[in-house]
Motif scaffolding. Sequence first.
Motif, PDB file in Angstrom:
ATOM      1  N   SER A   1      28.647  50.371  35.144  1.00  0.00           N
ATOM      2  CA  SER A   1      28.640  51.526  34.246  1.00  0.00           C
ATOM      3  C   SER A   1      30.059  51.924  33.857  1.00  0.00           C
ATOM      4  N   TRP A   2      30.988  51.803  34.802  1.00  0.00           N
ATOM      5  CA  TRP A   2      32.371  52.143  34.486  1.00  0.00           C
ATOM      6  C   TRP A   2      32.983  51.157  33.493  1.00  0.00           C
ATOM      7  N   GLY A   3      32.571  49.882  33.564  1.00  0.00           N
ATOM      8  CA  GLY A   3      33.075  48.903  32.612  1.00  0.00           C
ATOM      9  C   GLY A   3      32.714  49.289  31.186  1.00  0.00           C
ATOM     10  N   HIS A   4      31.492  49.780  30.975  1.00  0.00           N
ATOM     11  CA  HIS A   4      31.075  50.233  29.642  1.00  0.00           C
ATOM     12  C   HIS A   4      31.844  51.483  29.233  1.00  0.00           C
ATOM     13  N   THR A   5      32.020  52.403  30.179  1.00  0.00           N
ATOM     14  CA  THR A   5      32.797  53.624  29.902  1.00  0.00           C
ATOM     15  C   THR A   5      34.242  53.285  29.565  1.00  0.00           C
ATOM     16  N   MET A   6      34.804  52.292  30.258  1.00  0.00           N
ATOM     17  CA  MET A   6      36.176  51.879  30.023  1.00  0.00           C
ATOM     18  C   MET A   6      36.345  51.326  28.612  1.00  0.00           C
ATOM     19  N   ASP A   7      35.379  50.524  28.164  1.00  0.00           N
ATOM     20  CA  ASP A   7      35.427  49.986  26.801  1.00  0.00           C
ATOM     21  C   ASP A   7      35.416  51.115  25.772  1.00  0.00           C
ATOM     22  N   GLN A   8      34.579  52.120  25.995  1.00  0.00           N
ATOM     23  CA  GLN A   8      34.526  53.264  25.087  1.00  0.00           C
ATOM     24  C   GLN A   8      35.833  54.050  25.119  1.00  0.00           C
ATOM     25  N   LEU A   9      36.389  54.208  26.316  1.00  0.00           N
ATOM     26  CA  LEU A   9      37.653  54.926  26.449  1.00  0.00           C
ATOM     27  C   LEU A   9      38.755  54.247  25.657  1.00  0.00           C
ATOM     28  N   TYR A  10      38.907  52.928  25.818  1.00  0.00           N
ATOM     29  CA  TYR A  10      39.924  52.191  25.084  1.00  0.00           C
ATOM     30  C   TYR A  10      39.689  52.279  23.567  1.00  0.00           C
ATOM     31  N   THR A  11      38.432  52.119  23.153  1.00  0.00           N
ATOM     32  CA  THR A  11      38.121  52.129  21.716  1.00  0.00           C
ATOM     33  C   THR A  11      38.521  53.442  21.066  1.00  0.00           C
ATOM     34  N   PHE A  12      38.047  54.550  21.626  1.00  0.00           N
ATOM     35  CA  PHE A  12      38.317  55.857  21.015  1.00  0.00           C
ATOM     36  C   PHE A  12      39.785  56.236  21.145  1.00  0.00           C
TER      37      PHE A  12
ATOM     38  N   LEU B   1      49.065  49.972  43.845  1.00  0.00           N
ATOM     39  CA  LEU B   1      47.730  49.900  44.436  1.00  0.00           C
ATOM     40  C   LEU B   1      46.845  48.916  43.688  1.00  0.00           C
ATOM     41  N   TYR B   2      46.973  48.881  42.354  1.00  0.00           N
ATOM     42  CA  TYR B   2      46.131  47.985  41.556  1.00  0.00           C
ATOM     43  C   TYR B   2      46.427  46.525  41.856  1.00  0.00           C
ATOM     44  N   LEU B   3      47.702  46.189  42.025  1.00  0.00           N
ATOM     45  CA  LEU B   3      48.038  44.807  42.358  1.00  0.00           C
ATOM     46  C   LEU B   3      47.501  44.428  43.734  1.00  0.00           C
ATOM     47  N   MET B   4      47.549  45.370  44.676  1.00  0.00           N
ATOM     48  CA  MET B   4      46.999  45.091  46.008  1.00  0.00           C
ATOM     49  C   MET B   4      45.485  44.942  45.959  1.00  0.00           C
ATOM     50  N   VAL B   5      44.835  45.686  45.057  1.00  0.00           N
ATOM     51  CA  VAL B   5      43.386  45.528  44.888  1.00  0.00           C
ATOM     52  C   VAL B   5      43.067  44.178  44.258  1.00  0.00           C
ATOM     53  N   SER B   6      43.812  43.795  43.222  1.00  0.00           N
ATOM     54  CA  SER B   6      43.546  42.537  42.527  1.00  0.00           C
ATOM     55  C   SER B   6      43.781  41.330  43.430  1.00  0.00           C
ATOM     56  N   GLN B   7      44.671  41.478  44.413  1.00  0.00           N
ATOM     57  CA  GLN B   7      44.938  40.381  45.348  1.00  0.00           C
ATOM     58  C   GLN B   7      44.146  40.539  46.648  1.00  0.00           C
ATOM     59  N   ASP B   8      43.193  41.481  46.671  1.00  0.00           N
ATOM     60  CA  ASP B   8      42.331  41.723  47.829  1.00  0.00           C
ATOM     61  C   ASP B   8      43.106  42.121  49.077  1.00  0.00           C
ATOM     62  N   VAL B   9      44.249  42.753  48.896  1.00  0.00           N
ATOM     63  CA  VAL B   9      44.970  43.305  50.031  1.00  0.00           C
ATOM     64  C   VAL B   9      44.301  44.598  50.474  1.00  0.00           C
ATOM     65  N   ILE B  10      43.908  45.428  49.491  1.00  0.00           N
ATOM     66  CA  ILE B  10      43.116  46.629  49.769  1.00  0.00           C
ATOM     67  C   ILE B  10      41.649  46.250  49.685  1.00  0.00           C
ATOM     68  N   THR B  11      40.913  46.476  50.770  1.00  0.00           N
ATOM     69  CA  THR B  11      39.507  46.067  50.817  1.00  0.00           C
ATOM     70  C   THR B  11      38.553  47.241  50.982  1.00  0.00           C
TER      71      THR B  11
ATOM     72  N   LEU C   1      37.671  51.453  44.103  1.00  0.00           N
ATOM     73  CA  LEU C   1      37.055  52.075  42.940  1.00  0.00           C
ATOM     74  C   LEU C   1      37.979  53.096  42.286  1.00  0.00           C
ATOM     75  N   VAL C   2      38.621  53.922  43.097  1.00  0.00           N
ATOM     76  CA  VAL C   2      39.530  54.936  42.559  1.00  0.00           C
ATOM     77  C   VAL C   2      40.683  54.277  41.813  1.00  0.00           C
ATOM     78  N   VAL C   3      41.263  53.252  42.417  1.00  0.00           N
ATOM     79  CA  VAL C   3      42.400  52.559  41.798  1.00  0.00           C
ATOM     80  C   VAL C   3      41.978  51.898  40.497  1.00  0.00           C
ATOM     81  N   LYS C   4      40.847  51.214  40.513  1.00  0.00           N
ATOM     82  CA  LYS C   4      40.375  50.523  39.307  1.00  0.00           C
ATOM     83  C   LYS C   4      39.973  51.518  38.212  1.00  0.00           C
ATOM     84  N   HIS C   5      39.427  52.646  38.600  1.00  0.00           N
ATOM     85  CA  HIS C   5      39.028  53.641  37.611  1.00  0.00           C
ATOM     86  C   HIS C   5      40.243  54.285  36.953  1.00  0.00           C
TER      87      HIS C   5
END
Length: 338
Positions: free
Chosen positions: A27-38, A264-274, A280-284
Amino acid sequence: MSFQNVSCLGGNSSINCSVCPKENMTSWGHTMDQLYTFFYLIIFIPGLLGNSLALLVLCRFIRKKTKAIIFMINLAIADLLHVLSLPLRIYYYFNHTWPFGKGLCLLCFYLKYLNMYAGIVFLVCISIQRCAFLMHPFCAKKWKRRYDVRISAAVWLVVGLCCSPFILMRSSSDSSSKSCFKDLPTRKLNLKLAATMMAFAELLGFVIPLAVIIFCSYRITQSLCSGLQAQQSESDKRKALRMVLVCTGVFLFCFAPYHINFLLYLMVSQDVITNCPMRLVVKHFHPISLCMASLSCCLNPIIYYFLTTEFRQQLSRHGSSVLRGRLMSLESSSSFRE
């Protein structure tokens, strides 16, 4: 990025991340697309008009290239490059497909980070030059315009090279993919290399520029309060201080949230933060911080107009001449009809 096969610790038990956030991330992926568009739709017209007008005035109507004008021109170019890529970003986030090829996708992706870091460096250059010219007015008289041009060329070269890892990390072997931007896969790096890139980006792209801008603000404030540098008037000091303070404000508002979250986002993308909630907070927050960084395209023209006397004078003079020309043409056409 998928959360599958990641073990998240919650309390005393192990929780499978593929279960807890899956629906939320969809659901957040769809919200993110709308956020970027607008958001990109909102900033496109102001960013295009503001930076195009700034380039027109700065390049054509300002003869005296002092007071960091060359750096402002380059800052406007950096913003305009990003703004011109926004229609393609809007198309992708609205249609959820990319028919323009992998090369153009990576170029638009690259321009985002080139704009961000070039903008950061040119804000620093503006602050340093205003501070240095205020502290050393005799050196300012000897300063040549070609020096600023050479510095600007060096900035583009260094920043361009330093931003290349962003597209290298997002490159994929699938040339037929219709995905782009946030949906590009992220390459896995070993922990040591990821930590090195993280430290390098944060130190050179955020910590050092922030320290330099704050130091310039402090030095100008100190000069204003102590009454030193009698060669410079109080008005010049206050103008220089306003310029540096606004640069600081734009820097903190637009770029600080992204760089704080970037670690934090780089650590999430590299699975350092599990940890699931943390991921979710970092990605959002990541797309929100990117939108705030893009907002600099609309805020930077405010620096040119409100803090550069020559810009206001030339813009008013040019606007008045255009208005007078149109009035004269209307009067002549009216006389002809009569």
